[in-house]
Structures are given as structure tokens and as C-alpha cells.
Design a protein around this motif. Structure first.
Motif, PDB file in Angstrom:
ATOM      1  N   LEU A  13     -15.901  -2.833  26.052  1.00 26.92           N
ATOM      2  CA  LEU A  13     -14.223  -2.838  25.846  1.00 26.92           C
ATOM      3  C   LEU A  13     -13.911  -2.471  27.140  1.00 26.92           C
ATOM      4  O   LEU A  13     -12.927  -3.262  27.378  1.00 26.92           O
ATOM      5  N   ALA A  14     -14.431  -1.788  27.900  1.00 27.34           N
ATOM      6  CA  ALA A  14     -13.602  -1.423  29.182  1.00 27.34           C
ATOM      7  C   ALA A  14     -13.836  -2.488  30.099  1.00 27.34           C
ATOM      8  O   ALA A  14     -13.007  -2.846  30.953  1.00 27.34           O
ATOM      9  N   SER A  15     -15.002  -3.285  30.108  1.00 24.17           N
ATOM     10  CA  SER A  15     -15.199  -4.473  31.020  1.00 24.17           C
ATOM     11  C   SER A  15     -14.172  -5.471  30.628  1.00 24.17           C
ATOM     12  O   SER A  15     -13.594  -6.204  31.616  1.00 24.17           O
ATOM     13  N   LEU A  16     -13.963  -5.677  29.505  1.00 22.69           N
ATOM     14  CA  LEU A  16     -12.927  -6.829  28.985  1.00 22.69           C
ATOM     15  C   LEU A  16     -11.441  -6.214  29.511  1.00 22.69           C
ATOM     16  O   LEU A  16     -10.664  -7.194  29.643  1.00 22.69           O
ATOM     17  N   ASP A  17     -11.216  -5.036  29.367  1.00 21.21           N
ATOM     18  CA  ASP A  17      -9.996  -4.480  29.201  1.00 21.21           C
ATOM     19  C   ASP A  17      -9.565  -4.827  31.005  1.00 21.21           C
ATOM     20  O   ASP A  17      -8.530  -5.027  31.537  1.00 21.21           O
ATOM     21  N   GLY A  18     -10.761  -4.743  32.012  1.00 22.47           N
ATOM     22  CA  GLY A  18     -10.342  -4.824  33.171  1.00 22.47           C
ATOM     23  C   GLY A  18     -10.580  -6.268  33.724  1.00 22.47           C
ATOM     24  O   GLY A  18     -11.073  -6.522  35.062  1.00 22.47           O
ATOM     25  N   TRP A  19      -9.996  -7.090  32.993  1.00 19.45           N
ATOM     26  CA  TRP A  19     -10.451  -8.747  33.071  1.00 19.45           C
ATOM     27  C   TRP A  19      -9.956  -9.085  34.470  1.00 19.45           C
ATOM     28  O   TRP A  19     -10.328 -10.201  35.126  1.00 19.45           O
ATOM     29  N   ARG A  54      -6.889  -5.061  17.756  1.00 19.09           N
ATOM     30  CA  ARG A  54      -7.622  -3.783  18.580  1.00 19.09           C
ATOM     31  C   ARG A  54      -7.460  -2.737  17.663  1.00 19.09           C
ATOM     32  O   ARG A  54      -8.567  -1.869  17.654  1.00 19.09           O
ATOM     33  N   LEU A  71     -14.225  -8.562  19.900  1.00 22.94           N
ATOM     34  CA  LEU A  71     -14.054  -8.088  21.148  1.00 22.94           C
ATOM     35  C   LEU A  71     -13.205  -9.454  21.779  1.00 22.94           C
ATOM     36  O   LEU A  71     -12.436  -9.436  22.538  1.00 22.94           O
ATOM     37  N   GLN A 120      -4.843 -10.095  24.600  1.00 22.79           N
ATOM     38  CA  GLN A 120      -4.643  -9.277  25.870  1.00 22.79           C
ATOM     39  C   GLN A 120      -4.340 -10.272  26.808  1.00 22.79           C
ATOM     40  O   GLN A 120      -3.215 -10.064  27.829  1.00 22.79           O
ATOM     41  N   ILE A 135      -9.859  -9.501  20.769  1.00 24.66           N
ATOM     42  CA  ILE A 135      -9.219  -8.539  21.251  1.00 24.66           C
ATOM     43  C   ILE A 135      -8.809  -8.848  22.924  1.00 24.66           C
ATOM     44  O   ILE A 135      -7.652  -8.955  23.250  1.00 24.66           O
ATOM     45  N   TRP A 136      -9.720  -9.678  23.594  1.00 27.28           N
ATOM     46  CA  TRP A 136      -9.405  -9.927  24.993  1.00 27.28           C
ATOM     47  C   TRP A 136      -8.390 -11.226  24.866  1.00 27.28           C
ATOM     48  O   TRP A 136      -7.511 -11.294  25.766  1.00 27.28           O
TER      49      TRP A 136
END
Length: 231
Positions: A30-36, A17, A57, A64, A60-61
């Protein structure tokens, strides 16, 4: 120094990241993946052209979500229950599944396993599911029902960051004045062609490999002519 042997040194892509450059072109993805944890039915399709940052990405996901990563083409040979056991999976390059019945069926079964286990499934592809050429109707309907997040065309800042990272991964020091040229500020060499940067990087890496500084670091005598010749 001239005339030194050129070695094919290993490329170590930086995929953390901390190495990801955020810009308007990728911030929403990125925000969409952060909100998985809030993905509808636990699945998301990440769409973007070759070289736009999908693999970065996905890594990174995966870090996380503690997910397993697998190329779509390897699904038919995979142990699907074992793959789904950790509760999160990223499948890369799903557009390559089209026409491969065994791989399509494997993704269908993996999708169902993840759904049964309330897991998370990330799928990356160059385009939306309707363009994958899927022949398995059940899989096609489920993929088209998935939420989609997109990587947009890179802006100048992102193109510059991508080029710097690409050369850094290959241990090449490039004069900063040439980065704007490559991205198109002084002629549209790579503008609108994020995938072209990889080809340019590989070509320049080969030409620069023999130009070694005294401390052993590779430096490149890259000029405008060389850059344009590989872009």
C-alpha cells in the motif's frame, strides 16, 4: 423462513480505500502504491497470489491517480493511445499474457507510450515477470527491470477481515464465532489459502440465499459442518 426462492442477487464488491484492511501483510505494498509519483521510470509491478487483494489495491490506486484499469487479456483490442491519454493506467493479471503475442506487443507499446508521456503504469500479477512466460524479449526485459512490490501471505487479522468483507459483499450475515474457524484458529480450514475464501463464499452464498430474515436480509444458517464442507 424455509422454502423461499433463492435469487442470484448482484455482488457489489467494496473496493474503496475505506474498505481496505491494513495489516503487516499488505502495508508495504500500500505504501509503495501511495508513493506512485516517485516510482522509478513511472512503473510498478504488484505481485500477490489470487485472492490476496491485488484488485482492491489496484482500484485504490486508480482512484488516487485517476487511472484507467484494464485486464491484460483486453490489451490487444484496446485503443492504446486513448488508454494512455489520462496519464495513468493499471493493467491487471499480467501473468495471463504469456504466449499471447498480440497482447504482449500491446503491453510493450503501452509501456512505451506511458514512458514517453511520463505517465504511471501499474501492473498486477500472481508472480514476478520472470514467471509470466513472456515470449517478446523487449517486453520481458522491460518488465524485469520494473520495481516490484509484494502482498505477503495474510496473517490472522487480515484473513478475518477478508472473510468478513467477502460475506458482506454477498449480503450474508455470518456469526462472528465462525470467522476464526474459517481462518484456521480452530483447524486450518483456509489458513495460507487466501484464494480459497472466494470459493467458500460463493458456495455458502448459494446455500444461504434461501434463508431470508423477515426484513428481507439474507442470513445464513452456517455451522461448522457447512464451513468445513466448502473450505
Amino acid at each position: 423462513m424455509k422454502g423461499q426462492l433463492a435469487f442470484d442477487l448482484p455482488i457489489r464488491p467494496a473496493l474503496s480505500r475505506e474498505d481496505f484492511f491494513i495489516s503487516p501483510a499488505n502495508a508495504l505494498a500500500l505504501a509503495s502504491l501511495d508513493g506512485w509519483r516517485d516510482w522509478p521510470r513511472g512503473k510498478m509491478v504488484l505481485v500477490g497470489p489470487r485472492g490476496s487483494g491485488k484488485t482492491h489495491l489496484a482500484h485504490i490506486w486508480a482512484a488516487q491517480a485517476e487511472a484507467r484499469l484494464i485486464p491484460a487479456e483486453a490489451l490487444a483490442r484496446a485503443d492504446l493511445p486513448a488508454l494512455a491519454a489520462d496519464g495513468a493506467v493499471a493493467v491487471e493479471d499480467a501473468e495471463r499474457l504469456g504466449g499471447d503475442r498480440a497482447a504482449e506487443e500491446a503491453l510493450f507499446h503501452l509501456h512505451n507510450l506511458m514512458l514517453e508521456r511520463a505517465g504511471a503504469l501499474l501492473i498486477t500479477a500472481a508472480g514476478p515477470p520472470r514467471d509470466w512466460g513472456l515470449g517478446l524479449a523487449d517486453l520481458k526485459s522491460r518488465m524485469q527491470a520494473a520495481s516490484v512490490t509484494r502482498l505477503e501471505a495474510p496473517d490472522d487479522a487480515l484473513l478475518s477481515a477478508m472473510l468478513v468483507k467477502l460475506f458482506t459483499d454477498r449480503q450474508i450475515a455470518v456469526p462472528g464465532m465462525l470467522v476464526p474457524l474459517a481462518r484456521g484458529a480452530d483447524g486450518p480450514v483456509l489458513r495460507g489459502r487466501p484464494g480459497a475464501g472466494r470459493g467458500a463464499g460463493r458456495a455458502l452464498a448459494g446455500r444461504a440465499a434461501a434463508d431470508l430474515a423477515p426484513d428481507g436480509r439474507r442470513t445464513s444458517r452456517i455451522d461448522r459442518h457447512r464451513l468445513r464442507s466448502v473450505a
